[in-house]
Design a protein around this motif. Structure first.
Motif, PDB file in Angstrom:
ATOM      1  N   ARG A 105       0.829  -1.209   0.000  1.00  0.00           N
ATOM      2  CA  ARG A 105       0.000   0.000   0.000  1.00  0.00           C
ATOM      3  C   ARG A 105       0.866   1.263   0.000  1.00  0.00           C
ATOM      4  O   ARG A 105       0.563   2.237  -0.695  1.00  0.00           O
ATOM      5  CB  ARG A 105      -0.959  -0.002   1.195  1.00  0.00           C
ATOM      6  N   TYR A 141      -6.199   6.109   2.577  1.00  0.00           N
ATOM      7  CA  TYR A 141      -4.856   5.942   3.138  1.00  0.00           C
ATOM      8  C   TYR A 141      -4.500   7.012   4.171  1.00  0.00           C
ATOM      9  O   TYR A 141      -3.615   6.801   4.993  1.00  0.00           O
ATOM     10  CB  TYR A 141      -3.817   5.936   2.024  1.00  0.00           C
ATOM     11  N   ASP A 144      -5.220   5.330   7.270  1.00  0.00           N
ATOM     12  CA  ASP A 144      -4.692   3.973   7.369  1.00  0.00           C
ATOM     13  C   ASP A 144      -4.054   3.760   8.746  1.00  0.00           C
ATOM     14  O   ASP A 144      -3.371   4.641   9.281  1.00  0.00           O
ATOM     15  CB  ASP A 144      -3.645   3.730   6.269  1.00  0.00           C
TER      16      ASP A 144
END
Length: 153
Positions: A105, A141, A144
């Motif tokens: 990621r 994100y 995240d």
């Protein structure tokens, strides 16, 4: 002269055993295949096929999926003439964004600005590329749980 023909027959038998492709007794030319003469299975795949193959990897170190994230821009450049293929790459980006491995990621997030610039400069016919595919990744994100991913964002 008979001894010479026996020598040629023995030589031909030896050559046959060593993987030599062709031998002509008239020209005395031996053709030996090189490692460069062979094409790997990956080289036979289309850019999207290669992307799919590596993205589906269950490699314990996740290095292949990280490589996919790094190669997204190159794949986009390779398929840039086909709008459908560009959208297909964006769909794979969305799938890769859901990867369970934080290093994958984080690598993907590092590529998002480059991908956005690619679409801004090269594929103006897909104006929704950023808003539909890339912006949701950035927003997700930012929250995240993994510090490495949110820091890149």
């Amino acid at each position: 002269m008979a001894d010479l023909s026996l020598f040629q027959e023995d030589l031909q038998e030896e050559i046959d055993g060593f993987g030599v492709d062709d031998y002509s007794s008239e020209s005395d030319v031996i053709i030996i295949p090189s490692a460069l003469d062979f094409v790997s299975q990956d080289e036979m795949l289309t850019p999207l096929g290669r992307l799919d193959k590596y993205a589906a990897s269950e490699n314990i170190f996740n290095s292949l999926r990280q490589m996919v994230a790094r190669s997204l821009l190159d794949t986009l450049r390779a398929v840039s003439d086909d709008e459908g293929d560009c959208i297909a790459v964006l769909e794979r980006v969305s799938r890769l964004a859901e990867d369970s491995e934080p290093t994958v990621r984080a690598e993907l997030m590092e590529q998002v600005p480059h991908i956005a610039m690619f679409f801004q400069e090269n594929r103006t016919s897909i104006p929704y590329a950023f808003s539909k595919y890339l912006l949701p990744i950035v927003v997700r994100y930012l929250a995240d749980q993994n510090n490495q991913v949110s820091t890149f964002t």
